[in-house]
Design an enzyme around this catalytic site. Structure first.
Site, PDB file in Angstrom:
ATOM      1  N   ARG A 187     -11.550   0.456   3.191  1.00  0.00           N
ATOM      2  CA  ARG A 187     -11.970   1.704   2.530  1.00  0.00           C
ATOM      3  C   ARG A 187     -12.315   1.521   1.057  1.00  0.00           C
ATOM      4  O   ARG A 187     -13.037   2.322   0.486  1.00  0.00           O
ATOM      5  CB  ARG A 187     -10.888   2.771   2.691  1.00  0.00           C
ATOM      6  CG  ARG A 187      -9.611   2.481   1.934  1.00  0.00           C
ATOM      7  CD  ARG A 187      -8.691   3.676   1.957  1.00  0.00           C
ATOM      8  NE  ARG A 187      -7.527   3.413   1.105  1.00  0.00           N
ATOM      9  CZ  ARG A 187      -6.857   4.336   0.460  1.00  0.00           C
ATOM     10  NH1 ARG A 187      -7.202   5.598   0.553  1.00  0.00           N
ATOM     11  NH2 ARG A 187      -5.814   4.034  -0.275  1.00  0.00           N
ATOM     12  N   TYR A 210      -4.830  -7.959  -1.256  1.00  0.00           N
ATOM     13  CA  TYR A 210      -3.785  -8.413  -0.320  1.00  0.00           C
ATOM     14  C   TYR A 210      -4.071  -9.860   0.072  1.00  0.00           C
ATOM     15  O   TYR A 210      -5.216 -10.219   0.368  1.00  0.00           O
ATOM     16  CB  TYR A 210      -3.787  -7.555   0.954  1.00  0.00           C
ATOM     17  CG  TYR A 210      -3.577  -6.084   0.677  1.00  0.00           C
ATOM     18  CD1 TYR A 210      -2.295  -5.526   0.658  1.00  0.00           C
ATOM     19  CD2 TYR A 210      -4.668  -5.254   0.417  1.00  0.00           C
ATOM     20  CE1 TYR A 210      -2.113  -4.181   0.385  1.00  0.00           C
ATOM     21  CE2 TYR A 210      -4.489  -3.901   0.140  1.00  0.00           C
ATOM     22  CZ  TYR A 210      -3.212  -3.374   0.128  1.00  0.00           C
ATOM     23  OH  TYR A 210      -3.027  -2.042  -0.146  1.00  0.00           O
ATOM     24  N   LYS A 237      11.864  -1.199  15.788  1.00  0.00           N
ATOM     25  CA  LYS A 237      12.484  -2.274  14.983  1.00  0.00           C
ATOM     26  C   LYS A 237      12.266  -2.017  13.486  1.00  0.00           C
ATOM     27  O   LYS A 237      13.055  -2.463  12.658  1.00  0.00           O
ATOM     28  CB  LYS A 237      11.991  -3.656  15.431  1.00  0.00           C
ATOM     29  CG  LYS A 237      10.493  -3.948  15.262  1.00  0.00           C
ATOM     30  CD  LYS A 237      10.115  -4.464  13.908  1.00  0.00           C
ATOM     31  CE  LYS A 237       8.607  -4.529  13.735  1.00  0.00           C
ATOM     32  NZ  LYS A 237       8.176  -4.823  12.366  1.00  0.00           N
ATOM     33  N   ASP A 282      10.917  -9.845  17.015  1.00  0.00           N
ATOM     34  CA  ASP A 282      10.314  -9.006  15.977  1.00  0.00           C
ATOM     35  C   ASP A 282      11.388  -8.206  15.226  1.00  0.00           C
ATOM     36  O   ASP A 282      11.305  -8.015  14.009  1.00  0.00           O
ATOM     37  CB  ASP A 282       9.273  -8.066  16.617  1.00  0.00           C
ATOM     38  CG  ASP A 282       8.266  -7.588  15.588  1.00  0.00           C
ATOM     39  OD1 ASP A 282       8.327  -8.031  14.426  1.00  0.00           O
ATOM     40  OD2 ASP A 282       7.415  -6.757  15.944  1.00  0.00           O
ATOM     41  N   ARG A 302       8.767  -5.289   4.535  1.00  0.00           N
ATOM     42  CA  ARG A 302       8.623  -4.105   3.697  1.00  0.00           C
ATOM     43  C   ARG A 302       9.628  -3.027   4.093  1.00  0.00           C
ATOM     44  O   ARG A 302      10.122  -2.273   3.266  1.00  0.00           O
ATOM     45  CB  ARG A 302       7.203  -3.528   3.772  1.00  0.00           C
ATOM     46  CG  ARG A 302       6.153  -4.306   3.020  1.00  0.00           C
ATOM     47  CD  ARG A 302       5.533  -5.417   3.822  1.00  0.00           C
ATOM     48  NE  ARG A 302       5.112  -5.065   5.141  1.00  0.00           N
ATOM     49  CZ  ARG A 302       3.922  -4.553   5.421  1.00  0.00           C
ATOM     50  NH1 ARG A 302       3.059  -4.334   4.470  1.00  0.00           N
ATOM     51  NH2 ARG A 302       3.591  -4.298   6.672  1.00  0.00           N
TER      52      ARG A 302
HETATM   53  N1  NDP Z   1       2.011  -6.947   7.015  1.00  0.00           N
HETATM   54  C1  NDP Z   1       2.515  -7.515   8.101  1.00  0.00           C
HETATM   55  O1  NDP Z   1       3.093  -8.610   8.041  1.00  0.00           O
HETATM   56  C2  NDP Z   1       2.378  -6.845   9.424  1.00  0.00           C
HETATM   57  C3  NDP Z   1       1.933  -5.545   9.523  1.00  0.00           C
HETATM   58  N2  NDP Z   1       1.836  -4.967  10.765  1.00  0.00           N
HETATM   59  C4  NDP Z   1       1.357  -3.605  10.894  1.00  0.00           C
HETATM   60  O2  NDP Z   1       0.012  -3.529  10.452  1.00  0.00           O
HETATM   61  C5  NDP Z   1      -0.282  -2.182  10.053  1.00  0.00           C
HETATM   62  C6  NDP Z   1      -1.021  -2.229   8.729  1.00  0.00           C
HETATM   63  O3  NDP Z   1      -0.111  -2.637   7.748  1.00  0.00           O
HETATM   64  P1  NDP Z   1      -0.422  -3.635   6.555  1.00  0.00           P
HETATM   65  O4  NDP Z   1      -1.747  -4.261   6.660  1.00  0.00           O
HETATM   66  O5  NDP Z   1       0.749  -4.549   6.474  1.00  0.00           O
HETATM   67  O6  NDP Z   1      -0.410  -2.600   5.355  1.00  0.00           O
HETATM   68  P2  NDP Z   1      -0.321  -2.913   3.810  1.00  0.00           P
HETATM   69  O7  NDP Z   1       0.896  -2.221   3.331  1.00  0.00           O
HETATM   70  O8  NDP Z   1      -0.500  -4.356   3.538  1.00  0.00           O
HETATM   71  O9  NDP Z   1      -1.610  -2.181   3.250  1.00  0.00           O
HETATM   72  C7  NDP Z   1      -1.724  -0.803   3.271  1.00  0.00           C
HETATM   73  C8  NDP Z   1      -3.093  -0.425   3.763  1.00  0.00           C
HETATM   74  O10 NDP Z   1      -3.129   0.978   3.931  1.00  0.00           O
HETATM   75  C9  NDP Z   1      -4.229   1.492   3.201  1.00  0.00           C
HETATM   76  N3  NDP Z   1      -3.943   2.832   2.720  1.00  0.00           N
HETATM   77  C10 NDP Z   1      -2.990   3.197   1.823  1.00  0.00           C
HETATM   78  N4  NDP Z   1      -3.054   4.530   1.629  1.00  0.00           N
HETATM   79  C11 NDP Z   1      -4.058   4.992   2.420  1.00  0.00           C
HETATM   80  C12 NDP Z   1      -4.617   6.276   2.658  1.00  0.00           C
HETATM   81  N5  NDP Z   1      -4.135   7.372   2.067  1.00  0.00           N
HETATM   82  N6  NDP Z   1      -5.634   6.373   3.548  1.00  0.00           N
HETATM   83  C13 NDP Z   1      -6.128   5.293   4.173  1.00  0.00           C
HETATM   84  N7  NDP Z   1      -5.639   4.033   3.978  1.00  0.00           N
HETATM   85  C14 NDP Z   1      -4.623   3.898   3.104  1.00  0.00           C
HETATM   86  C15 NDP Z   1      -4.391   0.529   2.045  1.00  0.00           C
HETATM   87  O11 NDP Z   1      -5.683   0.665   1.519  1.00  0.00           O
HETATM   88  P3  NDP Z   1      -5.900   0.466  -0.066  1.00  0.00           P
HETATM   89  O12 NDP Z   1      -5.568  -0.956  -0.367  1.00  0.00           O
HETATM   90  O13 NDP Z   1      -7.331   0.808  -0.240  1.00  0.00           O
HETATM   91  O14 NDP Z   1      -4.962   1.415  -0.753  1.00  0.00           O
HETATM   92  C16 NDP Z   1      -4.192  -0.803   2.775  1.00  0.00           C
HETATM   93  O15 NDP Z   1      -5.339  -1.168   3.475  1.00  0.00           O
HETATM   94  C17 NDP Z   1       1.077  -1.448  10.012  1.00  0.00           C
HETATM   95  O16 NDP Z   1       1.208  -0.664  11.165  1.00  0.00           O
HETATM   96  C18 NDP Z   1       2.098  -2.584  10.036  1.00  0.00           C
HETATM   97  O17 NDP Z   1       3.314  -2.223  10.651  1.00  0.00           O
HETATM   98  C19 NDP Z   1       2.128  -5.651  11.910  1.00  0.00           C
HETATM   99  C20 NDP Z   1       2.555  -6.945  11.852  1.00  0.00           C
HETATM  100  C21 NDP Z   1       2.721  -7.652  10.608  1.00  0.00           C
HETATM  101  O1  13P Z   2       6.055  -6.323  11.838  1.00  0.00           O
HETATM  102  C1  13P Z   2       6.261  -7.103  10.949  1.00  0.00           C
HETATM  103  C2  13P Z   2       6.649  -8.505  11.207  1.00  0.00           C
HETATM  104  O2  13P Z   2       6.574  -8.828  12.567  1.00  0.00           O
HETATM  105  C3  13P Z   2       6.140  -6.634   9.533  1.00  0.00           C
HETATM  106  O3  13P Z   2       7.268  -5.922   9.171  1.00  0.00           O
HETATM  107  P1  13P Z   2       7.306  -5.158   7.764  1.00  0.00           P
HETATM  108  O4  13P Z   2       6.263  -4.072   7.851  1.00  0.00           O
HETATM  109  O5  13P Z   2       8.684  -4.620   7.630  1.00  0.00           O
HETATM  110  O6  13P Z   2       6.973  -6.150   6.706  1.00  0.00           O
END
Ligand code: NDP
Ligand code: 13P
Length: 335
Positions: A38, A55, A198, A251, A262
């Site tokens: 976005r 990121y 989890k 997980d 996080r």
């Molecule tokens: N990180 C990990 O290790 C893992 C994450 N996941 C899952 O992946 C999914 C995505 O998480 P992750 O990539 O880690 O997230 P991050 O916390 O790394 O990033 C947040 C994201 O959300 C966006 N965002 C924040 N506020 C808004 C808003 N108001 N509207 C739209 N977008 C917004 C941010 O965009 P911007 O930067 O533009 O603010 C950014 O792209 C989650 O469900 C998480 O549980 C699953 C496995 C591992």
């Molecule tokens: O799902 C995850 C690791 O498998 C990421 O967990 P967190 O969102 O707590 O960092």
């Protein structure tokens, strides 16, 4: 020619997990990744410098394989798979420009470990209801895997779960590379609910740690949590499942114990006395467990499963009860 050649994959989301998944996909020789995020400044930067500035900024994103788009409609055009990798709270907003026709004939893979907050439903159910994607064309990516470790190419395992064995197998092949092993599994709901829950447990572990409790108590929490997850998931979708495998227990363990979690970090701040607002402001990233706690608590009003840990977290986060008093009460019911 194998189907891995020239597969087109749309990735929706600009955070750490989307960036890590793109790194994994870039290990395939012939692949086209169509990435929507976005943030316009990040898009410009990625086009010029081939790194996501916000990121996992060390990860190189090959311009030969990765094209960045401002509009979701453009990103999903011609894609074989569409990966959803935005936090659950923002998935509706992120897909608002799409209708059924944009996802017709595509397989949709959710990498999201959360539920649609306003509706308390799983992301996969929401996708199949709103966009009429057949359940057999939907999968989830699960398993103990932090984006930060993918960036460092640390060996990781993923589970790709779908009601359709072919869909899970095909996508597992795409996610397998030098440092990732992906296995297919046929338990869409079990895997997805366990991944949501989890996060709540990791948040609870963070709270107790922040309050000064140690590893002994955390081990009790995690083992009780497995019972909580088993009872809840069985009430929704009864069947045989190996909860001690990495898609479920693995997980839970990585999220409850990892320095990268996080959810654990967010909980830790709450245990140390931060308000929810202050903890959210301090963390740039999203703790899905905050939203999931409400969804699971609300959903459980119909199911009446005993969820002592989830209920404790709900009381702390949503009813502003004292973390130390609630955790002292929880200690009396855990075994
Ligand atoms: N990180 C990990 O290790 C893992 C994450 N996941 C899952 O992946 C999914 C995505 O998480 P992750 O990539 O880690 O997230 P991050 O916390 O790394 O990033 C947040 C994201 O959300 C966006 N965002 C924040 N506020 C808004 C808003 N108001 N509207 C739209 N977008 C917004 C941010 O965009 P911007 O930067 O533009 O603010 C950014 O792209 C989650 O469900 C998480 O549980 C699953 C496995 C591992
Ligand atoms: O799902 C995850 C690791 O498998 C990421 O967990 P967190 O969102 O707590 O960092």
């Amino acid at each position: 020619m194998s189907f891995l050649n020239n597969t087109k994959i749309a990735v929706i989301g600009g955070g750490s997990w989307a960036t890590a998944l793109i790194k994994i996909l870039c290990e395939q020789q012939h692949i086209q990744i169509r990435w929507w995020l976005r943030n316009g400044n990040d898009i410009e930067h990625i086009r010029k410098f081939h790194h996501n500035p916000s990121y996992l900024s060390d990860v190189y994103l090959s311009p030969k394989k990765v094209k960045v788009f401002e509009k979701t409609k453009e990103a999903v055009k011609g894609a074989d798979f569409v990966i959803l990798a935005v936090p659950a709270a923002f998935v509706q907003e992120s897909l608002q420009d799409l209708n059924e026709s944009h996802l017709r004939g595509k397989r949709v893979v959710s990498a999201i470990k959360g539920m649609i907050p306003e509706e308390n439903i799983l992301v996969t159910d929401w996708i199949s209801e709103k966009y009429k994607v057949p359940l057999n064309d939907i999968a989830v990516i699960a398993g103990p895997c932090h984006a930060e470790e993918v960036a460092l190419e640390k060996q990781s395992y993923l589970t790709i779960s779908s009601t359709d064995a072919g869909c899970a197998e095909d996508f597992s092949k795409l996610m397998t590379c030098r440092f990732v092993t992906a296995h297919p599994l046929a338990d869409l709901y079990g895997v997805e609910y366990a991944a949501v829950m989890k996060n709540i447990i990791a948040l609870a572990c963070g709270i107790t740690h922040g309050l000064g409790n140690g590893d002994n108590f955390q081990a009790v929490m995690v083992s009780n949590a497995m019972q909580e997850i088993r009872h809840f998931v069985t009430a929704l979708d009864p069947r045989e499942r190996q909860l001690s495998t990495s898609a479920y227990l693995g997980d839970l363990l990585v999220t409850a114990y990892s320095q990268f979690s996080r959810n654990r970090l967010f909980g830790n701040m709450i245990g140390r006395g931060y308000s929810v607002k202050a903890a959210q402001l301090e963390m740039k990233m999203i703790a899905e467990g905050y939203y999931a706690t409400k969804s699971i608590f609300e959903l459980n009003k119909k199911l009446h499963v005993e969820l002592p840990i989830t209920t404790a977290v709900y009381r702390i986060l949503y009813q502003e009860e004292s973390p130390s008093l609630v955790i002292e009460e929880l200690k009396k019911v855990l075994k």
